[in-house]
Design a protein around this motif. Structure first.
Motif, short mmCIF file in Angstrom:
data_model
loop_
_atom_site.label_atom_id
_atom_site.label_comp_id
_atom_site.label_asym_id
_atom_site.label_seq_id
_atom_site.Cartn_x
_atom_site.Cartn_y
_atom_site.Cartn_z
N SER A 58 -5.49 10.81 16.74
CA SER A 58 -4.10 10.87 17.20
C SER A 58 -3.88 11.90 18.29
CB SER A 58 -3.18 11.16 16.02
OG SER A 58 -3.55 12.38 15.39
N SER A 59 -4.79 12.87 18.45
CA SER A 59 -4.63 13.90 19.48
C SER A 59 -5.93 14.67 19.65
CB SER A 59 -3.50 14.87 19.12
OG SER A 59 -3.87 15.66 18.00
N SER A 187 -8.87 14.72 25.32
CA SER A 187 -7.46 14.38 25.06
C SER A 187 -7.00 13.22 25.94
CB SER A 187 -6.57 15.60 25.32
OG SER A 187 -5.20 15.24 25.28
N PHE A 188 -6.10 12.40 25.39
CA PHE A 188 -5.46 11.33 26.14
C PHE A 188 -3.94 11.49 26.10
CE2 PHE A 188 -9.49 9.48 24.61
CZ PHE A 188 -10.10 9.29 25.85
N THR A 196 -3.38 7.50 26.38
CA THR A 196 -3.06 6.50 25.36
C THR A 196 -1.65 6.77 24.83
OG1 THR A 196 -4.10 7.88 23.65
CG2 THR A 196 -5.47 6.21 24.68
N SER A 197 -0.86 7.47 25.59
CA SER A 197 0.47 8.02 25.29
C SER A 197 0.33 9.29 24.48
CB SER A 197 1.39 7.00 24.62
OG SER A 197 1.09 6.81 23.26
N GLY A 248 -6.99 -0.46 28.42
CA GLY A 248 -6.55 -0.76 29.78
C GLY A 248 -6.78 0.39 30.74
N GLN A 249 -6.54 1.60 30.27
CA GLN A 249 -6.71 2.78 31.12
C GLN A 249 -8.18 2.99 31.50
OE1 GLN A 249 -4.01 5.89 31.74
NE2 GLN A 249 -3.60 3.81 32.46
N MET A 250 -9.10 2.70 30.60
CA MET A 250 -10.52 2.88 30.91
C MET A 250 -10.95 1.96 32.05
SD MET A 250 -12.02 5.31 29.29
CE MET A 250 -13.76 4.90 29.57
N GLU A 251 -10.26 0.85 32.24
CA GLU A 251 -10.60 -0.06 33.33
C GLU A 251 -10.32 0.54 34.70
OE1 GLU A 251 -8.58 -3.73 32.62
OE2 GLU A 251 -9.65 -4.15 30.74
#
Length: 376
Positions: A58-59, A187-188, A196-197, A248-251
């Motif tokens: 989660s974090s 972290s994302f 990932t928000s 999606g972000q990894m793309e």
């Protein structure tokens, strides 16, 4: 009309995130189980290489907490921490009622000073308590002095937790940050190079450790037909929706790294003619930074970081002071500190500049104009 705000480091969606979020909704897997989580972890394991095993959480803070749990950190244990960092790098030590030993930075990377680190280790040993862990941070995306820090970790047989919260895509000697520690975290959070928000990962070296992380992150529920628990667990697993955003972000990760590094080249050219403004840059060819944030250090009497920040703010441009070191924070003022307050001097003189991967040429022109308006 006021011009649109230029943010420090805003989220930057790639477009395919909605496809994976929709998949989560269509399959009705929207909580802590689902294909997005498995795919996200697999993509990251392949990206990082080096026999990495990724557990999505989660974090990044949760990842540090679980890393300390895996190393059996308990009340009263010493954990050596980098002072110049965001508070989330150190707070999990207090969660476990352990004792942070704070260490200063060295000037080339802003990160953990090897000499001060070894002084801290020797102090702990003299007290009869070998540190349970060293937490080394790659600040603003710049790798720490990996060779020197690993040498000390191995010399004294102290596990290294690598805090690469800000350093996805950065490398040292062509090896990915997040793969040097015995345990590592990324972290994302919404302001990171991809997001990932809210979310993070804990990276380990074995499937057994990964399984242990996931077990602790899902309330330490045992494999029974009923709810059976024999040890303390946490609600730390990422959701299938957040993991879909991550897929999606990894793309677009490589595009985001390239854009942030291009921002650095813009700032490098901008500050070339200012002898008293110094852009934080890679100290040698061994270091490859994602330049998550671009940082300047202000020298001399002409410039003032507060006034400069005010000028940018008047032009609707967000800037931010550097992290205030932990040894200068009220929460950690009683902790033992090793070093000469190099990090404190950085905090006094530094400013973070807009570094998002979606900064346009118009934004760069506005940043340039604001700087020259200040100078004139």
């Amino acid at each position: 009309m006021k011009e649109e705000r230029i943010w420090l480091s805003p989220p930057h969606m790639g477009g395919s995130e909605l496809k994976y979020i929709k998949e989560a909704f269509d399959t009705n897997w929207i909580s802590q189980f689902g294909n997005n989580i498995d795919h996200f972890e697999n993509i990251l394991e392949e990206y990082l290489g080096e026999n990495s095993f990724v557990a999505a959480l989660s974090s990044g803070t949760a990842a540090i907490h679980l890393a300390l749990r895996l190393l059996n950190v308990e009340e009263g244990d010493f954990v050596i921490c980098q002072s110049f960092t965001f508070v989330a790098s150190v707070n999990p030590v207090l969660y476990l009622k352990a004792v942070p030993i704070l260490v200063d930075s060295e000037p080339s990377t802003f990160n953990l000073c090897p000499n001060a680190l070894e002084d801290a280790v020797k102090f702990c040993m003299q007290k009869g308590k070998k540190p349970k862990a060293i937490i080394a941070v790659s600040l603003y995306g710049m790798p720490f002095m990996v060779d020197e820090i690993l040498d000390i970790s191995r010399k004294y047989d102290i596990p290294l937790i690598e805090d690469s919260a800000e350093a996805l895509g950065s490398k040292y000697n062509n090896q990915a940050c997040g793969t040097f520690g015995d345990l590592s975290i990324i972290s994302f959070n919404g302001n990171k190079i991809i997001t990932t928000s809210g979310g993070g990962i804990l990276i380990s070296k074995s499937q057994i450790t990964k399984n242990r992380v996931i077990y602790l992150a899902t309330q330490a529920k045992e494999n029974e037909d009923f709810y059976s628990h024999s040890e303390l667990g946490y609600n730390y697993r990422i959701s299938n929706i957040s993991a879909g955003i991550g897929r999606g972000q990894m793309e677009v990760l490589e595009e985001r790294i390239r854009a942030r590094r291009e921002n650095h080249l813009f700032y490098k050219e901008l500050f070339e003619c200012f002898d008293d403004l110094h852009l934080f840059s890679e100290p040698s060819a061994k270091f490859y930074s994602n330049y998550w944030l671009n940082v300047i250090l202000i020298e001399g009497e002409y410039w003032d970081k507060k006034k400069m920040r005010s000028i940018f703010s008047e032009n609707n441009i967000e800037t931010r002071y550097l992290w205030k070191p932990m040894h200068l924070q009220a929460l950690y003022k009683d902790c033992i500190f090793f070093g000469s307050n190099i990090s404190g001097a950085f905090f006094d003189r530094g400013l973070c500049l807009p570094s998002g991967s979606n900064i346009t040429e118009n934004c760069k022109e506005r940043i340039t104009r604001a700087l020259y308006d200040y100078r004139n």
